[in-house]
Design an enzyme around this catalytic site. Structure first.
Site, PDB file in Angstrom:
ATOM      1  N   LYS A  94       9.591 -21.443  24.898  1.00 59.59           N
ATOM      2  CA  LYS A  94      10.452 -20.263  24.788  1.00 59.59           C
ATOM      3  C   LYS A  94      11.170 -20.079  26.123  1.00 59.59           C
ATOM      4  CE  LYS A  94       8.341 -18.340  20.954  1.00 59.59           C
ATOM      5  NZ  LYS A  94       8.979 -18.731  19.703  1.00 59.59           N
TER       6      LYS A  94
ATOM      7  N   ASP B  41       1.576 -22.097  17.565  1.00 62.11           N
ATOM      8  CA  ASP B  41       2.753 -21.517  16.906  1.00 62.11           C
ATOM      9  C   ASP B  41       3.755 -22.592  16.461  1.00 62.11           C
ATOM     10  OD1 ASP B  41       4.402 -19.287  16.132  1.00 62.11           O
ATOM     11  OD2 ASP B  41       5.653 -19.673  17.897  1.00 62.11           O
TER      12      ASP B  41
ATOM     13  N   HIS C 263       5.200 -27.204  12.880  1.00 64.47           N
ATOM     14  CA  HIS C 263       6.566 -27.740  12.804  1.00 64.47           C
ATOM     15  C   HIS C 263       6.708 -29.097  13.495  1.00 64.47           C
ATOM     16  CE1 HIS C 263       7.044 -23.738  11.494  1.00 64.47           C
ATOM     17  NE2 HIS C 263       7.319 -23.166  12.649  1.00 64.47           N
TER      18      HIS C 263
ATOM     19  N   ARG D 227       0.795  -1.231   0.000  1.00 68.67           N
ATOM     20  CA  ARG D 227       0.000   0.000   0.000  1.00 68.67           C
ATOM     21  C   ARG D 227       0.824   1.276   0.000  1.00 68.67           C
ATOM     22  NH1 ARG D 227      -4.578  -0.835   4.120  1.00 68.67           N
ATOM     23  NH2 ARG D 227      -2.868  -0.321   5.495  1.00 68.67           N
TER      24      ARG D 227
ATOM     25  N   ASP E 185       5.622 -24.535   5.495  1.00 67.96           N
ATOM     26  CA  ASP E 185       6.050 -24.781   6.872  1.00 67.96           C
ATOM     27  C   ASP E 185       7.565 -24.765   6.768  1.00 67.96           C
ATOM     28  OD1 ASP E 185       7.154 -26.073   9.147  1.00 67.96           O
ATOM     29  OD2 ASP E 185       5.171 -26.867   9.611  1.00 67.96           O
ATOM     30  N   HIS E 186       8.185 -23.728   7.309  1.00 65.85           N
ATOM     31  CA  HIS E 186       9.607 -23.553   6.984  1.00 65.85           C
ATOM     32  C   HIS E 186      10.479 -24.692   7.528  1.00 65.85           C
ATOM     33  CE1 HIS E 186      10.138 -21.718  10.996  1.00 65.85           C
ATOM     34  NE2 HIS E 186      11.411 -21.963  10.840  1.00 65.85           N
TER      35      HIS E 186
ATOM     36  N   GLU F 196      13.643 -23.291  22.534  1.00 69.30           N
ATOM     37  CA  GLU F 196      14.144 -21.993  22.078  1.00 69.30           C
ATOM     38  C   GLU F 196      14.594 -21.197  23.286  1.00 69.30           C
ATOM     39  OE1 GLU F 196      11.965 -20.650  18.228  1.00 69.30           O
ATOM     40  OE2 GLU F 196      10.478 -20.845  19.802  1.00 69.30           O
TER      41      GLU F 196
ATOM     42  N   LYS G  63       2.081 -19.462   7.397  1.00 70.34           N
ATOM     43  CA  LYS G  63       1.313 -19.619   8.618  1.00 70.34           C
ATOM     44  C   LYS G  63       1.142 -18.253   9.282  1.00 70.34           C
ATOM     45  CE  LYS G  63       3.548 -20.831  12.608  1.00 70.34           C
ATOM     46  NZ  LYS G  63       4.607 -20.053  13.225  1.00 70.34           N
TER      47      LYS G  63
HETATM   48  C1  BG6 Z   1       8.151 -19.853  13.757  1.00 72.51           C
HETATM   49  C2  BG6 Z   1       7.479 -19.454  15.030  1.00 72.51           C
HETATM   50  O1  BG6 Z   1       7.242 -20.509  12.901  1.00 72.51           O
HETATM   51  O2  BG6 Z   1       9.228 -20.726  14.043  1.00 72.51           O
HETATM   52  C3  BG6 Z   1       8.463 -18.812  15.986  1.00 72.51           C
HETATM   53  O3  BG6 Z   1       6.424 -18.539  14.744  1.00 72.51           O
HETATM   54  C4  BG6 Z   1       9.658 -19.712  16.187  1.00 72.51           C
HETATM   55  O4  BG6 Z   1       7.849 -18.518  17.237  1.00 72.51           O
HETATM   56  C5  BG6 Z   1      10.234 -20.161  14.850  1.00 72.51           C
HETATM   57  O5  BG6 Z   1      10.636 -19.001  16.934  1.00 72.51           O
HETATM   58  C6  BG6 Z   1      11.305 -21.198  15.040  1.00 72.51           C
HETATM   59  O6  BG6 Z   1      11.945 -21.436  13.835  1.00 72.51           O
HETATM   60  P1  BG6 Z   1      13.486 -21.894  13.780  1.00 72.51           P
HETATM   61  O7  BG6 Z   1      13.745 -22.112  12.334  1.00 72.51           O
HETATM   62  O8  BG6 Z   1      14.251 -20.753  14.375  1.00 72.51           O
HETATM   63  O9  BG6 Z   1      13.579 -23.125  14.616  1.00 72.51           O
END
Ligand code: BG6
Length: 518
Positions: free
Chosen positions: A364, A259, A264, A64, A201-202, A240, A172
């Site tokens: 976390k 999340d 994942h 935008r 989904d990375h 994490e 996501k």
């Molecule tokens: C994301 C979450 O999909 O994945 C985050 O939204 C998380 O909260 C992250 O920290 C973790 O990804 P990676 O690749 O750092 O393990």
């Protein structure tokens, strides 16, 4: 006949084929956002630098804000200096790459903005850049439906047909429960065919996650052990160190379950436990993942109470630095019951896994950032060495270290040298780094390339995402209106709440925390 040197491990290497990528245009909706600057442009820059993008391509940022092509490129360049995985950014490469990038100002709700985009695309040469289109929706899911409808109405998104392709990539959060995911899927597939939708989904872009299938189905020695006959239980940890930081607003709506676990962790679980697919085709692999997700025993109010633990961090110390509690984070309600930690004990009701507990945990502000799958094998009978050590012999385990220190560790018992009969666990390590050298493409590089190549293997299919929500919903609905108990809080910098220890203790198990590699 060619002889193969079996002593040279590289002699048998299956070199991956280069992906065939057609010339195409990539349109990023929501191009002013964080994702574009942090992940997408750095990934495209590296793909370009490594000559993996098609010979002809264009990237169009759509958003935008008022920007020129030049100011858009300048912003991206500045961000690349920060987020690029290789430093410094190479000026000459950037200049060439940036020549492929342009900007289109427009509002997602305004049909004429799509018409303007269409005119921009129509000016591109060669023709493939007008017909092969990848639309990356880096926008709020509430806008997906409208964007897809407008793309369809303006003729940019057509049903699959020869002579061109159009694909939609979405990020996501994909819904917040089964009903909303279902509705979102309906909106997307009203104007796009399921085969045109690529849900990211990375975790599936990570080499180590892809290696789970390779490891299982290219080695006969481990797959034979991969069942209830040999496996005592499995622990999947995604820990994490970092806090929610600036994402408090998002996190209040998500929590660790939505999340991390819904996507994942269930992906990692399904790859680690699914049956062999009939082929390496995307649909064959995704069929098996869906079957697996559907075999997870649904939760009941009683089993949620017994088998699922939530947690939330309060103030503590992480890696020597003070950390405020979750409730004190920005944009978090001071009486929030959102979970920053979750641990669950799952059962997979199929022939292979019947009776084997699967423990999944993520959180976390834990002491270490690490993701791993640990297969804990059955103990030996309590005779001979086990009896001689009062049954305290450590059962064997195999750990797939997804990150960091990517690799695999097999733990078994060895004799302590000396005249006494004593054993202790020793380890055999495989490390990606020492075996293959530092090869650390970002997950997004791989995923973007696969989307351009049209290979859906690493993306989530509609029924998969819905099956995952079904599991998560069966847990979450039992949390509604129930505040966290005292046993569910944990100090930042510790391995989670006491209730999570108790969860394993019920069956005589203990969490095996990831260890930093020495
Ligand atoms: C994301 C979450 O999909 O994945 C985050 O939204 C998380 O909260 C992250 O920290 C973790 O990804 P990676 O690749 O750092 O393990």
């Amino acid at each position: 006949m060619n002889s193969v040197d079996l002593e040279d491990p590289s002699a048998n290497r299956l070199d991956s084929q280069r992906k065939v990528v057609d010339p195409c245009s990539i349109v990023i909706f929501g191009a002013s956002g964080d994702l574009t600057a942090r992940k997408l442009i750095p990934a495209f820059y590296h793909l370009y630098k490594e000559h993996q993008l098609p010979a002809a391509f264009r990237i169009v940022g759509f958003a935008r804000r008022e920007k020129s092509d030049a100011s858009f490129r300048a912003e991206l360049r500045e961000a690349l200096d920060v987020f690029s995985r290789t430093k410094p950014v190479e000026d000459a490469v950037w200049e060439q790459f940036a020549g492929h990038i342009s900007y289109c100002r427009g509002d997602l709700t305004d049909r004429s903005a799509y018409e303007k985009l269409e005119r921009q695309l129509a000016s591109f040469q060669p023709a493939e850049l007008r017909n092969n289109l990848l639309f990356y929706l880096a926008i709020s899911p509430s806008q997906f439906g409208e964007a897809v409808e407008n793309l369809h109405q303006t003729g940019m998104l057509k049903p699959p047909e020869p002579g061109g392709w159009q694909r939609i990539v979405v990020e996501k959060p994909f819904g917040h429960d089964l009903a909303s995911a279902h509705a979102l899927n309906n909106e997307l597939t009203r104007y796009a065919h399921e085969s045109q939708v690529f849900r990211i989904d990375h975790y599936l872009g990570k080499e180590t996650v892809q290696n789970i299938l390779m490891f299982r189905f290219s080695n006969s020695i481990f797959e034979r052990l991969w069942s209830r006959d040999s496996v005592d239980h499995v622990q999947i940890t995604v820990s994490e160190q970092h806090a929610v930081g600036s994402r408090g607003g998002y996190y209040e709506e998500a929590g660790a379950m939505r999340d991390m676990l819904q996507n994942h962790m269930l992906q990692v679980l399904s790859l680690a436990t699914m049956e062999p697919p009939v082929s390496l085709e995307a649909e064959a692999i995704r069929d098996e993942k869906v079957k697996l997700l559907k075999s997870i025993r649904p939760f009941t109010p009683e089993s949620v109470a017994r088998q699922v633990v939530r947690g939330q961090y309060f103030a503590g110390v992480v890696e020597g630095k003070p950390q405020v509690g979750y409730r004190q984070e920005a944009k978090v309600r001071p009486d929030s019951n959102v979970e920053t930690y979750v641990a669950a004990k799952l059962f997979i009701d199929n022939w292979r896994w019947s009776g084997v507990p699967f423990y999944l945990r993520t959180g976390k502000c834990l002491p270490l950032g690490a993701s791993e799958v640990r297969i804990q094998f059955r103990p030996t009978p309590n005779v001979l060495f086990s009896a001689a050590s009062n049954g305290r012999l450590d059962p064997n385990s195999l750990t797939l270290r997804l990150q960091p220190n990517e690799g695999i560790t097999l733990r078994f018992n060895g004799k302590i040298p000396g005249p006494r009969v004593g054993a202790r666990p020793v380890r055999m390590h495989f490390s990606y780094d020492s075996e293959f050298g530092a090869y650390t493409p970002e997950a997004y590089e791989r995923l973007l390339l696969e989307a351009i190549a049209g290979d859906a293997t690493l993306f989530i299919r509609r029924d998969e995402v819905e099956a995952a929500w079904q599991i998560v919903d069966s847990i979450r609905r039992n949390w509604e209106g129930k505040p966290l108990s005292n046993r569910e809080f944990y100090a930042a910098g510790t391995w989670g709440p006491i209730a999570a220890e108790e969860l394993l203790a019920q069956a005589g198990h203990v969490w095996r925390d990831p260890q930093p590699l020495k």
